[in-house]
Enzyme design. Structure first.
Site, PDB file in Angstrom:
ATOM      1  CB  CYS A  43      -0.906   0.038   1.294  1.00  0.00           C
ATOM      2  SG  CYS A  43      -2.052   1.517   1.396  1.00  0.00           S
ATOM      3  CB  CYS A  48      -2.996   2.434  -1.600  1.00  0.00           C
ATOM      4  SG  CYS A  48      -3.475   0.857  -1.142  1.00  0.00           S
ATOM      5  CE  LYS A  51      -4.511   4.087  -6.306  1.00  0.00           C
ATOM      6  NZ  LYS A  51      -5.372   2.675  -6.149  1.00  0.00           N
ATOM      7  CE1 TYR A 178     -10.629  -2.107  -6.615  1.00  0.00           C
ATOM      8  CE2 TYR A 178     -10.698  -4.627  -7.346  1.00  0.00           C
ATOM      9  CZ  TYR A 178     -11.109  -3.410  -6.391  1.00  0.00           C
ATOM     10  OH  TYR A 178     -12.298  -3.838  -5.564  1.00  0.00           O
ATOM     11  CD  GLU A 182      -6.832   1.989  -9.046  1.00  0.00           C
ATOM     12  OE1 GLU A 182      -5.635   1.667  -8.638  1.00  0.00           O
ATOM     13  OE2 GLU A 182      -7.680   2.164  -8.215  1.00  0.00           O
ATOM     14  CG  HIS A 437     -29.110  22.783  -4.134  1.00  0.00           C
ATOM     15  ND1 HIS A 437     -28.883  21.854  -5.176  1.00  0.00           N
ATOM     16  CD2 HIS A 437     -29.114  23.904  -4.573  1.00  0.00           C
ATOM     17  CE1 HIS A 437     -29.129  22.571  -6.327  1.00  0.00           C
ATOM     18  NE2 HIS A 437     -29.243  24.005  -5.931  1.00  0.00           N
ATOM     19  CD  GLU A 442     -28.264  18.678  -4.790  1.00  0.00           C
ATOM     20  OE1 GLU A 442     -29.212  18.936  -4.170  1.00  0.00           O
ATOM     21  OE2 GLU A 442     -27.657  19.605  -5.678  1.00  0.00           O
TER      22      GLU A 442
END
Ligand code: NDP
Length: 448
Positions: A43, A48, A51, A178, A182, A437, A442
């Site tokens: 990681c 992660c 990346k 994945y 990516e 908003h 939303e």
């Protein structure tokens, strides 16, 4: 006095191993952790973290263009891969230092050597030293798998991609999961000509079909090339150092870099686990029970090496639960229900809970709510790209059982919404919440 050198010996200082080490030590255990590469594991060092930093870097390509529509006089900009690469790698060094400090501060002994298991309570270091421990935790992670194709040695994996000397003009990415998606987004934004090669007909198996289709459509519109149902024959290296990917059918594809992103296998080879009677499954993953205990009572395993869910936060939870159970007098298991996940593609996608197909196969009646919209920033920027949100609801109970999104900031939005899905809230609960908003999020409380 204990009969052992350590109460706990951890093999692998990645996310799961470091968490288990420091928590066990905080509970009073005498702990050592062996790491043959760098502290932080996949990681932090080659996954992660670097990346995500490349993803941020890649975003500027479109942001700089869009800025003009927002009134900024942006000159034509060049991208310099080596600057980004070196800054990212420097940050990785910084983080590795923090991980080392964490171990140090928790009085965990760090041993920078490969360790192999020699028995239920013993390990041997590469330098020859034998160590005994009451418990052993295997947290060695997983390693990229490269398919058995002629010339595969000319390609690279996600281990090497962060260190490239230059940004490739043409890159072929093998795989449709994945890592493939990516890096397709990253290199496309950096200006590379990207071809994705997939052995099947679908990307990102496991994610909701509508969201996957939207990513494919957007990726194709951006100019990423796809070869589906492709059977790779070989990778050839030309005299000038460039590569050529040949297929059993179809035209060859020239490339400067071939990136294999074809899955990761549990890292158990040569660990000596058989010496202690630790059972593996047919993929080489360590078999464990709900407390991460292997078939040998004194040996445990957490993280990717067990191939439960190959995700960092899951490994961290497994490591923490293991340490609390064994050394904190607090037996704990990990809840694998409703684990959110994301693909940091361009745009990113994220999901939690059941896909529409899973819900239709397992529940009685299902209601599907979708919002297919163009984020207002894209409208002003003149981008056609549309976001898609899908809510999967159990029609009998009104409970939201799945949420799937693709669009800007989808992972950030989904993390918060995943709390509601995990808590078992209903569609009515979402409807009862007033919209914030203007935001993209939303849409989740306005689904009709
Ligand atoms: P994935 O399992 O996501 O995808 C592997 C891809 O390679 C699939 O498209 C698969 O095709 C294909 N493939 C597998 N074997 C072969 C083969 N022999 N020849 C050709 N194609 C093949 O793996 P990744 O390597 O992308 O990532 C590994 C793991 O790391 C992920 O599963 C994930 O858990 C984790 N990860 C998580 C990230 C995140 O959370 N954002 C980011 C990166 C990695 P098919 O579908 O046909 O099997």
């Amino acid at each position: 006095m204990s009969d052992y050198d350590f109460d706990l010996f951890v093999i692998g200082a990645g996310s799961g191993g470091v968490r288990a080490s420091r928590v066990a030590s905080a509970h009073g255990a005498k702990v050592a952790v062996a790491e043959e590469h760098r502290v932080g594991g996949t990681c932090v060092i080659r996954g992660c973290v670097p990346k995500k930093l490349l993803i941020y870097g890649a975003h500027f390509a479109e942001d700089l263009k869009d800025a003009r529509r927002f009134g900024w006089n942006v000159p034509d900009c060049d991208f310099e891969w080596t600057t980004l690469r070196d800054n990212v790698l420097a940050d990785v060094d910084r983080l590795e230092g923090l991980y080392r400090n964490t171990l140090d501060n928790h009085k965990v002994e760090l041993i920078a050597e490969r360790a192999t298991v020699t028995g239920p309570h013993s390990v041997k270091l590469a330098g020859g030293r034998e160590i005994s421990a009451k418990y052993i935790l295997v947290a060695t992670g997983a390693w990229p798998v490269v398919p058995d194709v002629e010339g595969a040695e000319h390609g690279i994996t996600s281990n090497e991609v962060f260190h490239l000397d230059e940004c490739p003009g043409r890159i072929v990415i093998v795989g449709g999961g994945y890592i493939a998606n990516e890096f397709a987004g990253i290199f496309h934004q950096f200006g590379s000509h990207v071809t994705m090669v997939n052995r099947g007909g679908t990307l990102l198996r496991g994610y909701d079909e509508s969201v996957r289709d939207r990513l494919l459509q957007i990726s194709m519109t951006k100019g990423i090339n796809f070869r589906f149902n492709a059977h790779m024959e070989k990778v050839e290296k030309n005299e000038d150092g460039t590569l050529c990917v040949r297929f059993k059918d179809g035209d060859p594809v020239p490339a400067d870099v071939v990136l294999f992103a074809t899955g990761r296998r549990p890292h158990t080879d040569g660990l000596g686990l058989e010496a202690a009677g630790v059972e593996l499954d047919d993929k080489g993953a360590i078999k464990v029970d709900e407390y991460s205990r292997t078939s040998c009572d004194s040996i445990y395993a957490v993280g990717d090496v067990t191939d439960r869910l190959q995700l960092t936060p899951v490994a961290i939870r497994e490591g923490h639960a293991f340490a609390d159970t064994l050394f904190g007098n607090n037996p704990r298991t990990v809840d694998y229900g409703c684990v959110p996940s994301a693909v940091f593609s361009h745009p990113p996608l994220a999901g939690v809970g059941m896909t529409e197909a899973q819900a239709r196969n397992t529940l009685g009646t299902v209601k599907i709510y979708t919002s297919d919209f163009r984020p207002m920033k894209n409208v002003l920027a003149g981008r056609e790209e549309r976001a898609l949100y899908k809510m999967v609801v159990d029609a009998t109970t009104d409970r939201v059982v799945g949420l799937h999104m693709i669009g800007p900031d989808a992972p950030e939005i989904l993390q918060a919404a995943a709390v509601a899905v995990k808590a078992g809230l209903t569609k009515q609960d979402f409807d009862d919440t007033v919209a914030l908003h203007p935001s993209m999020a939303e849409e989740l409380v306005l689904l009709k």
